[in-house]
Motif scaffolding. Sequence first.
Motif, short mmCIF file in Angstrom:
data_model
loop_
_atom_site.label_atom_id
_atom_site.label_comp_id
_atom_site.label_asym_id
_atom_site.label_seq_id
_atom_site.Cartn_x
_atom_site.Cartn_y
_atom_site.Cartn_z
N LYS A 1 -118.98 5.38 -13.86
CA LYS A 1 -118.95 3.94 -13.81
C LYS A 1 -118.19 3.22 -12.58
O LYS A 1 -117.35 3.68 -12.58
N ILE B 1 -133.84 7.68 -12.45
CA ILE B 1 -133.16 6.98 -13.20
C ILE B 1 -133.91 6.19 -14.35
O ILE B 1 -133.52 6.33 -15.53
N SER C 1 -128.64 -1.42 -8.55
CA SER C 1 -128.25 -1.31 -7.12
C SER C 1 -129.42 -0.69 -6.35
O SER C 1 -129.40 -1.07 -5.20
N SER D 1 -118.88 8.16 -17.53
CA SER D 1 -119.96 8.61 -16.90
C SER D 1 -121.01 9.26 -17.62
O SER D 1 -120.91 9.37 -18.98
N SER E 1 -126.89 0.23 -14.38
CA SER E 1 -126.18 -0.64 -13.36
C SER E 1 -126.71 0.13 -11.87
O SER E 1 -126.89 -0.61 -10.86
N PHE E 2 -126.77 1.53 -11.97
CA PHE E 2 -126.95 2.22 -10.92
C PHE E 2 -128.49 1.94 -10.46
O PHE E 2 -128.90 2.05 -8.95
N LEU F 1 -119.95 5.26 -6.43
CA LEU F 1 -121.20 5.33 -5.86
C LEU F 1 -121.60 6.96 -5.96
O LEU F 1 -120.67 7.60 -5.89
N ALA F 2 -122.60 7.18 -6.53
CA ALA F 2 -123.05 8.69 -6.67
C ALA F 2 -123.56 9.46 -5.32
O ALA F 2 -124.59 9.48 -4.91
N ILE G 1 -122.92 10.64 -12.80
CA ILE G 1 -122.83 9.10 -12.42
C ILE G 1 -121.45 8.48 -13.25
O ILE G 1 -121.72 8.26 -14.28
#
Length: 643
Positions: A523, A576, A633, A487, A629-630, A526-527, A521
């Motif tokens: 891996k 981010i 998304s 994370s 990655s976040f 969903l955060a 966050i």
Amino acid sequence: MEIKNNATLEFSQNALGVQQTQVHCIAIQYYKNGSKQHHQHHHTYIASLMVSTSLAHRYSCAGTVCGSGQVCKYSHELQRPYCVLDDECANILIVHNKTETWVEASVEYSKFVVYVINYGNVAIKNFWIGSDDCTLQFRNNNPTVNGGELWSIQFDSFHDVFTLPTYVTSIPCFGSHSFGYIIKGHTTPTLRILGVQTSTSISTTPEDLKSFQQWLSNKNTYLNPSIDIVDLGPPFGRSMVANTNIKKDEILVEIPKGIMMTPKSMIKNLPRFIIDWMDEMKISRTDQQAIAIIYSILHEDSYWYEYVSILPKQFTTTVYFTREEMTQLQASPVHRFTEMRLNGVHRHYDTTISRLRFGYEGGEDDSTKTKTKSQLDAMKEFKDDRYTLDQFKWALGCVWSRAFSLSEEDGGMVPLADMFNADTVISRSKVHPKISASSPSLVYTASQDIEAGEQIFTPYGVYKTLGSGQMLMDYGFIHEDGSSADSTIVTVAPIPPSEPLYDLKRHLMQSNGIESEEFTITKNKLAKELFLFARIKSINKKESDQASAHFMSTQRHSMLNPRNEKAALRLLSNLISRHLDAYQTTIDQDNQILKEIEKDKTNTNHSSVTFNTINAIKLRLMEKNILNSFLKSINSIRDIGGN
């Protein structure tokens, strides 16, 4: 394991231009085993070598020169005589691993790593290792360390032999040296030791290790005789290595709980006045264990003296990073956490030692006459100036990196068990710990068959899955494939009182348990809390009534309305992106750096690229991949929504 070869080796000093050295005839056995991991090839050749200690009175064995104390035997497999040592001799173990193959410009290459382990009572000053097959085909005719084809070794291209590098003066008893090389092709060469130069003086098992082994024996601790404690050098240090094959389910170690450095055993095995004084001064459990380690190392008659004497003096945990290594963490939250931990070490040392020395924090107590004799004895002990900040930091490092829980109520340092290292690839761990609150012992068994010459690894984080950041801070390494708990942390600015709808937003956040400006966050997860923050933060006046009801309902983690969702996603995308920009390098750059380190085959112990630096790069890359990655998304959802 099958014996592949058993042969006499001949060696000419003049051929290599070696003068005034002792070079010995060797009886050699080769073993082979193979395994496949991560689509790479792993073939291991293990040579068990018996090296004579004298060249006096040499005689001939059907054309082969044997050394003193050797006898001549006939090999039906080889169809010729060979020499066998029949006296006290040095014992060397060679482990030869193929770790990777690849194709570059239509040419196939293979990477090999070799361990030379000295089990004997004579220090090895040098060795000469050659290939029994054709000449090794390097990328260049005269390979060098800087050429990236070999590392931690010297190669004589005229005679096609490996020798110890100049910076290695010797391989001591129970010490080791590792080196590696890259050649063309995929065939594993049969390496053969052509000669060994030994020290004129006899070396023995290090005294601290001998004393520790005797201590274990006296405490009825079982160590499987097929396991040796061997110093493999950085980053492993003293490690558990199999000297013969071990079958699955065999007991590896059995350790009485009474010798473990736990709170319960500390009461029994430390002086009562020490325990009572630490309790009276309200010293924390972790700090008590650190103090117990320092007390034990300072008193040769203490219960755990033999154990704490063999503990490592340095660690690869982040509190031991140099300033340059710390900078390699870049914007990683671990950088901040490490600084906090270091500050905590200083703070705990000051408060703990003040209490123990003077009976309270701050300064010297002039009311010692009111203390009991046991209290005065304790204060006198801790006024010893050897209870230093460095000792305290080292002792805490031992606790953080080596202690583990036996139950919810008890846990601590476990002699012998903590010599099992963890592999960076979790699947290579072959230890199954059996821990029971009702059992009088801790038992480790083999979870798989273990080959001779193999280092025996144990899994770390068995009872609680730890992320890479925590692993690096506590244990000093990172699993190669990462962890499911990996994370990173995203920090948001607090909502200013001047912001529209401040009272409503603060109320909704507090009602939903959002008290901090930091969000984790993880891996592949969903955060949810971060999404909830962004949605509440993006409320406007027109939707305040709708938001008040929605974010207090069971549907609070769902979208409020399209406008609010777009605003929240835009806020998250910018957030981010800013965190990614805070790192000085990109994901592609980090991947390239690691690729170059691997390609150049840099020895991390003798170069500017340290083991800690590589771990720092891997950690920051992991964090960036989670953020990226976040971000992908978020942006994919925005694209679908037309924003």
